[in-house]
Write a protein that holds these residues in place. Sequence first.
Motif, PDB file in Angstrom:
ATOM      1  N   HIS A 103       0.668  -1.356   0.270  1.00 29.74           N
ATOM      2  CA  HIS A 103      -0.675  -0.140   0.090  1.00 29.74           C
ATOM      3  C   HIS A 103       1.110   1.646  -0.480  1.00 29.74           C
ATOM      4  N   GLU A 104       2.335   0.765   0.378  1.00 27.36           N
ATOM      5  CA  GLU A 104       2.971   2.469   1.159  1.00 27.36           C
ATOM      6  C   GLU A 104       3.431   2.919  -0.505  1.00 27.36           C
ATOM      7  N   ILE A 105       3.977   1.915  -1.445  1.00 22.95           N
ATOM      8  CA  ILE A 105       4.317   1.636  -1.876  1.00 22.95           C
ATOM      9  C   ILE A 105       3.771   2.221  -3.572  1.00 22.95           C
ATOM     10  N   ARG A 106       2.854   1.880  -3.399  1.00 26.92           N
ATOM     11  CA  ARG A 106       1.440   1.733  -4.339  1.00 26.92           C
ATOM     12  C   ARG A 106       1.606   3.541  -4.071  1.00 26.92           C
ATOM     13  N   THR A 107       1.086   3.673  -3.058  1.00 28.77           N
ATOM     14  CA  THR A 107       0.729   5.800  -2.602  1.00 28.77           C
ATOM     15  C   THR A 107       2.078   5.909  -3.567  1.00 28.77           C
ATOM     16  N   LEU A 108       2.982   5.893  -2.846  1.00 28.00           N
ATOM     17  CA  LEU A 108       4.350   6.505  -3.103  1.00 28.00           C
ATOM     18  C   LEU A 108       4.562   7.131  -4.976  1.00 28.00           C
ATOM     19  N   ILE A 109       4.229   5.713  -5.810  1.00 29.37           N
ATOM     20  CA  ILE A 109       4.081   5.998  -6.948  1.00 29.37           C
ATOM     21  C   ILE A 109       3.046   6.575  -7.584  1.00 29.37           C
ATOM     22  N   ARG A 110       1.732   6.314  -6.878  1.00 33.37           N
ATOM     23  CA  ARG A 110       0.368   7.493  -7.644  1.00 33.37           C
ATOM     24  C   ARG A 110       1.167   8.679  -7.457  1.00 33.37           C
ATOM     25  N   SER A 111       2.000   9.332  -6.521  1.00 31.08           N
ATOM     26  CA  SER A 111       2.105  10.519  -5.887  1.00 31.08           C
ATOM     27  C   SER A 111       3.106  11.374  -6.899  1.00 31.08           C
ATOM     28  N   LEU A 112       4.096   9.963  -7.150  1.00 32.20           N
ATOM     29  CA  LEU A 112       5.418  10.735  -8.574  1.00 32.20           C
ATOM     30  C   LEU A 112       5.270  11.178  -9.418  1.00 32.20           C
ATOM     31  N   GLN A 168       3.017  14.278  -9.712  1.00 28.84           N
ATOM     32  CA  GLN A 168       2.270  15.233  -9.132  1.00 28.84           C
ATOM     33  C   GLN A 168       3.291  15.576  -8.763  1.00 28.84           C
ATOM     34  N   LYS A 169       3.941  15.149  -7.655  1.00 29.90           N
ATOM     35  CA  LYS A 169       4.369  15.514  -6.415  1.00 29.90           C
ATOM     36  C   LYS A 169       5.982  16.350  -7.332  1.00 29.90           C
ATOM     37  N   TYR A 170       6.947  15.194  -7.870  1.00 34.40           N
ATOM     38  CA  TYR A 170       7.360  15.662  -9.011  1.00 34.40           C
ATOM     39  C   TYR A 170       8.167  15.063 -10.601  1.00 34.40           C
ATOM     40  N   ASP A 171       7.209  15.290 -11.478  1.00 33.85           N
ATOM     41  CA  ASP A 171       6.269  16.021 -12.424  1.00 33.85           C
ATOM     42  C   ASP A 171       7.792  14.620 -13.081  1.00 33.85           C
ATOM     43  N   CYS A 172       6.941  13.144 -12.175  1.00 36.51           N
ATOM     44  CA  CYS A 172       8.138  12.124 -12.690  1.00 36.51           C
ATOM     45  C   CYS A 172       6.876  11.348 -13.906  1.00 36.51           C
ATOM     46  N   THR A 173       7.675  11.160 -14.729  1.00 36.06           N
ATOM     47  CA  THR A 173       6.950   9.832 -15.594  1.00 36.06           C
ATOM     48  C   THR A 173       7.560   8.545 -14.880  1.00 36.06           C
ATOM     49  N   VAL A 174       6.485   7.111 -14.912  1.00 40.78           N
ATOM     50  CA  VAL A 174       6.505   5.987 -14.375  1.00 40.78           C
ATOM     51  C   VAL A 174       6.013   5.276 -14.990  1.00 40.78           C
ATOM     52  N   LEU A 175       6.676   4.006 -15.394  1.00 39.95           N
ATOM     53  CA  LEU A 175       6.320   3.127 -16.278  1.00 39.95           C
ATOM     54  C   LEU A 175       6.934   1.560 -15.316  1.00 39.95           C
ATOM     55  N   VAL A 176       5.652   0.803 -15.091  1.00 36.57           N
ATOM     56  CA  VAL A 176       5.593   0.278 -13.555  1.00 36.57           C
ATOM     57  C   VAL A 176       5.151  -1.592 -14.532  1.00 36.57           C
ATOM     58  N   SER A 177       5.801  -2.116 -13.947  1.00 41.88           N
ATOM     59  CA  SER A 177       5.101  -3.591 -14.666  1.00 41.88           C
ATOM     60  C   SER A 177       5.144  -4.343 -13.494  1.00 41.88           C
ATOM     61  N   SER A 178       3.737  -5.157 -13.073  1.00 43.27           N
ATOM     62  CA  SER A 178       3.615  -6.269 -12.048  1.00 43.27           C
ATOM     63  C   SER A 178       2.573  -7.113 -12.388  1.00 43.27           C
ATOM     64  N   HIS A 179       3.037  -8.532 -10.832  1.00 43.32           N
ATOM     65  CA  HIS A 179       2.139  -9.135 -11.444  1.00 43.32           C
ATOM     66  C   HIS A 179       0.950  -8.731 -10.829  1.00 43.32           C
TER      67      HIS A 179
END
Length: 251
Positions: free
Chosen positions: A167-176, A178-189
């Motif tokens: 939950h914490e890591i998901r919340t962090l990734i979701r916030s990136l 907006q917070k840091y003008d970051c684009t995230v490519l995430v792979s997960s099962h």
Amino acid sequence: MNIIETQNLTKTYGDFTAVSHLNLHIRKGSVYGFLGPNGAGKSTTMKMFLGLTQPTEGSFHIDGKTYPSDRVPILKEVGSFIEAPAFYGNLSGEENLEIIRKILGLPKSCVDDALELVGLTEFRKRLAKKYSLGMKQRLGLAGALIGRPPILILDEPTNGLDPVGIHEIRTLIRSLPQKYDCTVLVSSHLLPEVELMADDIGILNHGHLLFEGTKEELKTSARAAGFPTDNLEDTFLAMIDEDNRRRGGTV
């Protein structure tokens, strides 16, 4: 505006095609969920972006830069977490990050910042070999986040985490974005997690892109094809099954 684009990106190993004529469009400031069964070609695609393996055919652009001519400038903009992160077990979490900081030529404050982002500040002096699996995942994420790069490539970032950690890591990734003008490519099962954090979805099977678009577009497309739309996992499984059937059950 797309920050990552591929043009017919292909990777073959002898007779085996891991990635086939892939055309991805990853929007700047988005979280892009990159999905597919084991062996679909997700990790191979991510490794091509990082220069860890060379494309057999095709090309890609990251933030207006073209591989391979701009390989080094691309790497300076990308933070990555691919497979299980490797650390020096006899060094502390902080010392491991310090090595990355020096390689990247970043200011000292970046280590504190990265530890804070992933919630490892109080364990900074602990030897990496004494870290739990979940803490090692966090340290890997801290290594990717150090210096707050504009692009993050994360392969299974919640592996080994308990539900609270996930939950914490998901919340962090979701916030990136907006917070840091970051684009995230995430792979997960963990498809329910991807559903909660991703803006856009790309679905890969046998190296081929089956779908790319927003979650709403995926629902619309799935509904039109008669696939379940209650949740991402059911939609994903139905699309993969149908594609495998069309291929004659090949794996």
